[in-house]
Design a protein around this motif. Structure first.
Motif, PDB file in Angstrom:
ATOM      1  N   UNK A 375      18.985  -3.564  34.006  1.00  0.00           N
ATOM      2  CA  UNK A 375      20.022  -4.572  33.794  1.00  0.00           C
ATOM      3  C   UNK A 375      19.863  -5.742  34.766  1.00  0.00           C
ATOM      4  N   UNK A 376      19.571  -5.422  36.001  1.00  0.00           N
ATOM      5  CA  UNK A 376      19.384  -6.462  37.022  1.00  0.00           C
ATOM      6  C   UNK A 376      18.223  -7.377  36.656  1.00  0.00           C
ATOM      7  N   UNK A 377      17.107  -6.778  36.255  1.00  0.00           N
ATOM      8  CA  UNK A 377      15.938  -7.589  35.930  1.00  0.00           C
ATOM      9  C   UNK A 377      16.097  -8.322  34.596  1.00  0.00           C
ATOM     10  N   UNK A 378      16.881  -7.752  33.679  1.00  0.00           N
ATOM     11  CA  UNK A 378      17.187  -8.485  32.447  1.00  0.00           C
ATOM     12  C   UNK A 378      18.012  -9.725  32.769  1.00  0.00           C
ATOM     13  N   UNK A 379      18.982  -9.564  33.662  1.00  0.00           N
ATOM     14  CA  UNK A 379      19.772 -10.718  34.100  1.00  0.00           C
ATOM     15  C   UNK A 379      18.892 -11.737  34.809  1.00  0.00           C
ATOM     16  N   UNK A 380      17.945 -11.248  35.612  1.00  0.00           N
ATOM     17  CA  UNK A 380      17.010 -12.151  36.290  1.00  0.00           C
ATOM     18  C   UNK A 380      16.171 -12.899  35.257  1.00  0.00           C
ATOM     19  N   UNK A 381      15.746 -12.211  34.206  1.00  0.00           N
ATOM     20  CA  UNK A 381      14.962 -12.859  33.147  1.00  0.00           C
ATOM     21  C   UNK A 381      15.780 -13.943  32.455  1.00  0.00           C
ATOM     22  N   UNK A 382      17.063 -13.669  32.203  1.00  0.00           N
ATOM     23  CA  UNK A 382      17.941 -14.665  31.574  1.00  0.00           C
ATOM     24  C   UNK A 382      18.071 -15.889  32.478  1.00  0.00           C
ATOM     25  N   UNK A 383      18.298 -15.651  33.782  1.00  0.00           N
ATOM     26  CA  UNK A 383      18.380 -16.769  34.723  1.00  0.00           C
ATOM     27  C   UNK A 383      17.093 -17.563  34.775  1.00  0.00           C
ATOM     28  N   UNK A 451      22.712  -0.062  40.698  1.00  0.00           N
ATOM     29  CA  UNK A 451      23.179  -0.823  41.857  1.00  0.00           C
ATOM     30  C   UNK A 451      24.676  -0.565  41.998  1.00  0.00           C
ATOM     31  N   UNK A 452      25.251  -0.823  43.162  1.00  0.00           N
ATOM     32  CA  UNK A 452      26.699  -0.663  43.303  1.00  0.00           C
ATOM     33  C   UNK A 452      27.450  -1.457  42.232  1.00  0.00           C
ATOM     34  N   UNK A 453      28.506  -0.867  41.698  1.00  0.00           N
ATOM     35  CA  UNK A 453      29.231  -1.469  40.586  1.00  0.00           C
ATOM     36  C   UNK A 453      29.769  -2.854  40.930  1.00  0.00           C
ATOM     37  N   UNK A 454      30.215  -3.052  42.171  1.00  0.00           N
ATOM     38  CA  UNK A 454      30.768  -4.350  42.566  1.00  0.00           C
ATOM     39  C   UNK A 454      29.702  -5.437  42.590  1.00  0.00           C
ATOM     40  N   UNK A 455      28.426  -5.033  42.628  1.00  0.00           N
ATOM     41  CA  UNK A 455      27.331  -5.993  42.551  1.00  0.00           C
ATOM     42  C   UNK A 455      26.843  -6.155  41.111  1.00  0.00           C
ATOM     43  N   UNK A 456      26.801  -5.051  40.388  1.00  0.00           N
ATOM     44  CA  UNK A 456      26.252  -5.073  39.031  1.00  0.00           C
ATOM     45  C   UNK A 456      27.168  -5.812  38.055  1.00  0.00           C
ATOM     46  N   UNK A 457      28.477  -5.634  38.193  1.00  0.00           N
ATOM     47  CA  UNK A 457      29.424  -6.276  37.271  1.00  0.00           C
ATOM     48  C   UNK A 457      29.318  -7.801  37.327  1.00  0.00           C
ATOM     49  N   UNK A 458      29.354  -8.430  38.525  1.00  0.00           N
ATOM     50  CA  UNK A 458      29.174  -9.894  38.554  1.00  0.00           C
ATOM     51  C   UNK A 458      27.845 -10.346  37.960  1.00  0.00           C
ATOM     52  N   UNK A 459      26.773  -9.588  38.210  1.00  0.00           N
ATOM     53  CA  UNK A 459      25.455  -9.956  37.683  1.00  0.00           C
ATOM     54  C   UNK A 459      25.482  -9.986  36.161  1.00  0.00           C
ATOM     55  N   UNK A 460      26.023  -8.942  35.545  1.00  0.00           N
ATOM     56  CA  UNK A 460      26.051  -8.843  34.087  1.00  0.00           C
ATOM     57  C   UNK A 460      26.956  -9.917  33.484  1.00  0.00           C
ATOM     58  N   UNK A 461      28.133 -10.105  34.043  1.00  0.00           N
ATOM     59  CA  UNK A 461      29.067 -11.109  33.505  1.00  0.00           C
ATOM     60  C   UNK A 461      28.464 -12.506  33.598  1.00  0.00           C
ATOM     61  N   UNK A 462      27.858 -12.823  34.729  1.00  0.00           N
ATOM     62  CA  UNK A 462      27.277 -14.157  34.911  1.00  0.00           C
ATOM     63  C   UNK A 462      26.094 -14.384  33.979  1.00  0.00           C
ATOM     64  N   UNK A 463      25.277 -13.360  33.776  1.00  0.00           N
ATOM     65  CA  UNK A 463      24.139 -13.499  32.860  1.00  0.00           C
ATOM     66  C   UNK A 463      24.628 -13.760  31.434  1.00  0.00           C
ATOM     67  N   UNK A 464      25.666 -13.040  31.026  1.00  0.00           N
ATOM     68  CA  UNK A 464      26.252 -13.257  29.701  1.00  0.00           C
ATOM     69  C   UNK A 464      26.843 -14.665  29.603  1.00  0.00           C
ATOM     70  N   UNK A 465      27.473 -15.115  30.680  1.00  0.00           N
ATOM     71  CA  UNK A 465      28.058 -16.462  30.709  1.00  0.00           C
ATOM     72  C   UNK A 465      26.988 -17.529  30.561  1.00  0.00           C
ATOM     73  N   UNK A 466      25.814 -17.315  31.179  1.00  0.00           N
ATOM     74  CA  UNK A 466      24.706 -18.268  31.052  1.00  0.00           C
ATOM     75  C   UNK A 466      24.288 -18.427  29.587  1.00  0.00           C
ATOM     76  N   UNK A 467      24.252 -17.318  28.858  1.00  0.00           N
ATOM     77  CA  UNK A 467      23.917 -17.388  27.434  1.00  0.00           C
ATOM     78  C   UNK A 467      25.049 -18.053  26.654  1.00  0.00           C
TER      79      UNK A 467
END
Length: 488
Positions: A375-383, A451-467
């Motif tokens: 999930x982290x690297x997918x978000x990195x790919x989106x960014x 990753x810790x949930x408090x880190x993973x949740x912002x990453x996923x939400x922000x990646x979705x927001x970018x799309x």
């Protein structure tokens, strides 16, 4: 709806007062401190959003504190440009606060971190809402002071050196800004931000106002990381990742770019800038910055440093949009202020998660990390896709506006620079993603949460927001076009 003028004070001074309250909490009271920090960030963002609604309804909320001299007042005024920056900063600060809970869980001196983290929020909103140069300058200086303890948080030799460099660069820049302010006030009798500007340059005063503008560039250009004024920024990567994200995506560098555009359009004005050829001067400087920073980024093996030089390049897009002095160009720059903030904070959050979970900081060590942190690297790919400027991610629309704006002016070389930069972005982002997903490494699938949930949740939400911002452009592009029309 609450009174927007009162909310100006609330959104600036609540985080500052809250940070003082946080300093009274015991060092180990993590749950209470985290809850209070999150509450402060949420209420601040909500206050700014209420002000945004007032601005969308045609209002321009104001609040005055103190008159220092005729034409010199400590006051706040929220116009469309103010609210753009204020909304970006306050909303993304909520995500950075949540992310910090996981990232800082095992760090030392967490109380000090959150005290200055929250204080920096109020100061950043103060920069956004400043009604004139003197108010902006004071909060601009406070931002340096508030973020310094965050830069040196690790307290090792590297962070201490980075903090020293940050202070030296920032205070030198502040000196140039102060000089430019004094000269501007002397010749105009005011420092108020005004539509169309307050400078009326004639042929006799052309050199004077060109020299003052150069002082503004040297001053605000340091925090905007215009080359060769940028050296503090890669060094500041010694800071914790949430701080790096704020330095690069939200607070410090965006403050520098915001101040430059504010000076250009609310002090000088489009006609004066065109008359003095200052837009062209700035465009040349930032085009050089865009290309050189991208080339240097290619050579960086440390992930955060590659992202740092990417930031230096991408900030040039925003300043370039302002320097084009057209509605299309300026809209492109302002759109990139939004899109870069979303994309870069996502990328830095991903980098921080990788460092936290794997302990790896170098790109050459990340082969196969996509298996461990998909999930982290997918978000990195989106960014990464967004930074290159490929649909359906949000980076495309701002680069489209900038290229069209350049072609409208027949600045073909500027368009070439933008296209070359996109290719360079691909050259330094694509290998990271390819290596993570398609190269075999030492990483295994995570036995539980990656990753810790408090880190993973912002990453996923922000990646979705970018799309979402790449697909639903009508959600924000018309408003940004109105801001460009307002400034012009």
């Amino acid at each position: 709806m609450p009174d927007a003028s009162q909310l100006i004070v609330w959104s600036i001074f609540l985080p500052i007062a809250g940070s003082i309250l946080l300093s009274l909490f015991p060092e180990k009271s993590d749950r209470l401190r985290n809850a209070m920090s999150f509450f402060i960030s949420i209420v601040t963002a909500a206050s700014v959003i209420f002000i945004l609604m007032a601005v969308l309804n045609g209002r321009t909320p104001e609040f005055s504190i103190l008159t220092l001299a005729p034409g010199l007042e400590l006051s706040f005024k929220v116009d469309p440009f103010s609210i753009l920056f204020g909304t970006i900063a306050s909303v993304l600060w909520v995500f950075a606060t949540l992310y910090s809970f996981g990232y800082m869980a095992h760090e030392h001196k967490r109380r000090r971190y959150f005290v200055f983290f929250m204080m920096s929020l109020g100061v950043t909103v103060g920069i956004a809402f400043a009604a004139n140069l003197i108010t902006l300058y004071l909060f601009y200086e406070f931002l340096t002071i508030c973020t310094y303890p965050l830069v040196i948080h690790s307290e090792n030799e590297e962070s201490q050196a980075a903090g020293f460099k940050y202070l030296v660069y920032s205070f030198i820049g502040a000196a140039f800004v102060l000089l430019a302010m004094v000269m501007t006030y002397h010749h105009t009798g005011t420092l108020d931000f005004t539509q169309g500007g307050i400078v009326a340059a004639t042929s006799e005063s052309a050199f004077l106002w060109q020299a003052i503008f150069v002082c503004f560039i040297l001053g605000f250009g340091i925090k905007a990381a215009i080359m060769p004024l940028h050296a503090w920024l890669p060094a500041a990567m010694a800071a914790p990742t949430p701080v790096s994200a704020l330095l690069h995506a939200v607070a410090v560098v965006k403050s520098g770019v915001f101040c430059l555009i504010r000076v250009m359009y609310s002090i000088y004005g489009t006609d004066t800038l065109a008359h003095l050829d200052l837009g062209l001067l700035l465009a040349v400087i930032v085009c050089i910055t865009i290309i050189i920073a991208s080339i240097i980024a290619l050579k960086q093996d440390v992930l955060k440093k590659r992202l740092a030089y990417s930031t230096i390049s991408q900030l040039g897009y925003i300043t370039l949009g302002g320097a084009l002095l057209t509605s299309m160009g300026l809209a492109g720059g302002l759109l990139h202020m939004i899109n870069h903030a979303l994309l870069k904070i996502t990328l830095f959050f991903c980098a921080g998660a990788i460092i936290t979970v794997t302990g790896k900081e170098k790109i050459s060590e990340l082969r196969g990390v996509g298996k461990r942190m998909p999930l982290t690297m997918l978000a990195f790919a989106i960014g990464s896709i967004g930074m290159i400027g490929i649909l359906p991610v949000n980076g495309f629309i701002s680069k489209w506006y900038l290229i069209v704006g350049s072609l409208d002016l027949r600045y073909y070389l500027v368009a070439v620079v933008l296209l070359a930069s996109a290719l360079l972005n691909a050259a330094y982002f694509a290998p990271i993603v390819i290596s993570a997903f398609f190269r075999k490494g030492d990483f295994e699938e995570a036995p539980g949460m990656e990753a810790p949930l408090s880190m993973l949740v912002p990453i996923v939400i922000l990646a979705i927001t970018c799309i979402a911002f790449g697909v639903q452009i009508n959600f924000y592009v018309p408003f940004v076009e109105k801001i460009a029309a307002y400034l012009l």
